[in-house]
Design a protein around this motif. Structure first.
Motif: not given
Length: 110
Positions: A1-15
């Motif tokens: 799993m790309p680290i960039a996607r993980k970061r984007l998903v986590e940012q979306a959850i926090l938003a």
């Protein structure tokens, strides 16, 4: 799993839920990243569907209602307010409604 996607998903959850506890953030992100139906979804969609599913299964009586014979629609209806209470507690501005498909995942597993 790309680290960039993980970061984007986590940012979306926090938003969506800025006050979500760290352990819950990790669980919601993992669900969003590893659920087949969410893998190709935009991060914001995967985050929302995973967040709602996680809350419903872990902080409401949803599973017990299903086990007691309620259909999914009825169980979701009766778990609506407890789901939204949890989301509000995590600072969410977006809440779940009774509108059809407001929070239904594409694979039907929430």
């Amino acid at each position: 799993m790309p680290i960039a996607r993980k970061r984007l998903v986590e940012q979306a959850i926090l938003a969506l839920a800025p006050d979500i506890p760290v352990k819950d953030l990790a669980s919601v992100a993992s669900h969003a990243l590893h659920t087949e139906a969410f893998r190709r979804a935009v991060p914001e969609t995967a985050a929302w569907l995973s967040l709602v599913s996680y809350v419903r299964h872990n902080f409401t009586q949803y599973d017990a209602m299903l086990n007691d014979g309620y259909d999914r629609e009825a169980a979701r209806h009766f778990c609506l307010e407890p789901t939204n209470v949890c989301l509000r507690g995590w600072g969410a501005r977006r809440l779940v409604s009774d509108a059809p498909d407001d929070d239904a995942p594409q694979d039907g597993n929430a």
